[in-house]
Design an enzyme around this catalytic site. Structure first.
Site, PDB file in Angstrom:
ATOM      1  N   GLY A  54       0.809  -1.213   0.000  1.00 34.50           N
ATOM      2  CA  GLY A  54       0.000   0.000   0.000  1.00 34.50           C
ATOM      3  C   GLY A  54       0.840   1.260   0.000  1.00 34.50           C
ATOM      4  N   CYS A 138      -7.911   1.844   6.575  1.00 38.42           N
ATOM      5  CA  CYS A 138      -7.113   2.832   7.317  1.00 38.42           C
ATOM      6  C   CYS A 138      -8.012   3.716   8.172  1.00 38.42           C
ATOM      7  CB  CYS A 138      -6.377   3.747   6.346  1.00 38.42           C
ATOM      8  SG  CYS A 138      -5.585   2.868   5.054  1.00 38.42           S
TER       9      CYS A 138
END
Lengths: 311, 259
Positions: A54, A138
């Protein structure tokens, strides 16, 4: 009826929205670095796609150690999204990935809707980037750290913002840490996602009874590996029925048999994750095994068995 | 650097005493390229539990493409590995990581090993002797039973060896680091591996007078730089970590934050 020669190789190609892959086997983000880490042990060009670690706008150092702990048939990680940041990714990692000839899916993460949108903008014209995968697990800094993926409205806002800017198909990676994953899947589909991938890790914990401290410095971490496969499979099966966009199965896939379960449950493709750590050739073995299964069952193509679960 | 994922046949299993074992494996691909302090990731079980491979530094090389691994039973992975039988295959990935760098052309070389940290130092001693350098070896352990075989092996190589045990059953009664002050001032390079407090004491002793390389051990899931689980802090920076598998396992003593 399709006429074909049994000796022919089955057609393994899959369509994930506008994205066409030569085969359904991808590497899960965070388990395959930026590809080069495995180049000495695996032919990267054989992969359906490489999904990279990521990427955020700015580099992130990640969490203090200890970051990983082994658990029964699995592991917990709290890496903390350590990554080189967009600039270094484009400059140092993309040139190598481009020359591999394998489609590259860039997993993006941010702590605000704007950050996700900016990442999509910056990646829109980048040669070799075949798709984006949006990590919505997140924490949303502006919402007190609640994960984007925990709230249908927040997840939808991220997806809309990314879709507005993106130059490539947008895959949204769903968190399993929700009450109703089908509800989340529909919210993200309605917001314009081209495909869904699931599941991300399940939040877990391990404690050292001698020191009476959590085994991870972050206290909690994401559980992955074969231990989570039944849960992942159930969620993929539920979501595949709830949406009409393609679904990519992730969660404890280590063998072709695992991958085929996900495909029969409705996944158009799969991602191999934690297995890359303990078997760097896992993706190749999964791919070979899927091909062998299709030949054995006289199936002309992978497409023919997607969602082929009886009952 | 070439890397291999390969099944290797076990040709010898030695129980060296206490919970310490040594395996000799036929691993021609790895043996040809491996350098001291590099490690291999070993599958200890045959099923998915324990899931992850375990990292082991290569302990030594033998003729005929053989390598040796030295380990102590510390958990389920090593307990399973200790049950390995001759003729069995083990899956190895490696060699991985950065090796010890060669010593400067002049000056004495000293190796300081504690407990299982002795493992990579034997391979380093083999390599140094091939190059005509005879290292002085300081070995420490809890008790004599952990050291007897290793002392003999270093002797057979032709290295002078000084020993210490915490219980006083062999050599100096105390810590191996207590042998350091008696070192000649001609020592120009010191290599160490062992428990962190021991390596910290060695690093303090060397200061900026003696070049010192340490080989670190951490938990790691892959050994390839992908899991990022083997992070350790970089001195003087709150926003950066080394990864032991890629930046290490060998570091200059000054590159490590010591307790």
């Amino acid at each position: 009826m399709t006429i074909y020669n049994r000796a022919d190789s089955p057609d393994l190609s899959v369509h994930i929205g506008a994205l066409r892959l030569a085969n359904p086997v991808m590497t899960a983000s965070g388990t395959f670095g930026y590809g080069a880490e495995f180049a000495g042990l695996l032919d990267l060009s054989s992969l359906g796609a490489i999904i990279v670690k990521g990427i955020s706008l700015a580099p992130r150092a990640g969490n203090p150690p200890p970051r990983i702990v082994e658990t029964a048939c699995g592991m917990l990680n709290a890496i903390g999204l350590e990554n080189v940041g967009l600039e270094r990714f484009l400059k140092e990692k993309m040139p190598y990935l481009r020359q591999c000839g394998t489609p590259v899916v860039v997993n993006i993460l941010g702590d605000s809707v704007d950050e996700y949108a900016l990442l999509a903008t910056r990646l829109a014209g980048v040669e070799g980037v075949a798709a984006l995968e949006v990590n919505i697990s997140c924490p949303n800094v502006r919402m007190g750290g609640v994960a984007f993926g925990a709230e249908p409205q927040m997840a939808a806002a991220v997806v809309r913002a990314v879709k507005e800017q993106a130059g490539q198909p947008v895959i949204v990676k769903l968190s399993p840490n929700v009450t109703d994953i089908a509800l989340m899947a529909r919210a993200v589909e309605d917001a314009g996602a081209d495909a869904l991938s699931l599941i991300n890790t399940l939040i877990g914990m391990a404690i050292d009874i001698h020191t009476r401290r959590p085994k991870l410095a972050n206290r909690t971490g994401g559980l992955s590996g074969p231990a989570i496969k039944p849960i992942a499979l159930r969620m993929v099966w539920q979501v595949a029925q709830a949406v009409s966009i393609p679904v990519i199965g992730i969660g404890g896939i280590a063998t072709a048999e695992d991958a085929l379960e996900f495909i029969l449950a409705g996944a158009s493709a799969v991602q191999v994750g934690t297995a890359n750590f303990y078997n760097p050739r896992a993706t190749q073995e999964v791919l070979d095994g899927i091909s062998a299964y299709l030949r054995q069952h006289h199936e002309p193509s992978l497409q023919a068995i997607i969602g082929g679960l009886h009952g | 650097m070439p890397e291999f994922q390969t099944n290797c046949t076990v040709v010898q299993v030695e129980h060296l005493g206490a919970d310490i074992f040594r395996l000799t494996l036929e691993a021609p691909d790895i043996a040809e390229v491996v350098r001291p302090a590099q490690f291999v990731m070993v599958s200890c079980g045959t099923d998915q539990d324990p899931l992850l491979r375990r990292p082991f530094s290569v302990h030594g090389k033998q003729a005929g493409g053989r390598i040796q691994l030295l380990f102590k039973i510390v958990g389920r992975g090593t307990a399973l590995l200790a049950q390995t039988r001759v003729g069995q295959d083990l899956s190895l990935v490696g060699p991985l990581g950065r090796a010890f760098r060669p010593p400067p052309p002049t000056g004495e070389v000293c190796l300081v090993g504690g407990g299982l940290g002795i493992a990579p130092l034997f391979f380093l001693a083999q390599r140094l002797l091939e190059q005509g350098r005879i290292p002085l070896v300081l070995l420490g352990a809890g008790s004599a039973v952990e050291l007897r075989q290793l002392r003999q092996d270093f002797h057979e190589l032709g290295c002078p060896v000084h020993l210490s045990t915490v219980d006083g059953s062999l050599g100096h009664h105390g810590l191996v680091t207590e042998l350091l002050p008696a070192l000649s001032d001609k020592v120009g390079k010191l290599y160490t591996c062992g428990p962190v407090p021991m390596m910290a004491a060695v690093a303090r002793f060397c200061g900026d007078r003696i070049a010192c390389e340490v080989s670190l051990e951490t938990h790691m899931a892959c050994g390839l730089g992908a899991c990022l689980g083997c992070a350790i802090p970089v001195p003087g920076r709150s926003d950066a970590y080394w990864h032991v598998c890629k930046h290490g396992p060998v570091f200059d003593a000054a590159e490590v934050v010591w307790p």
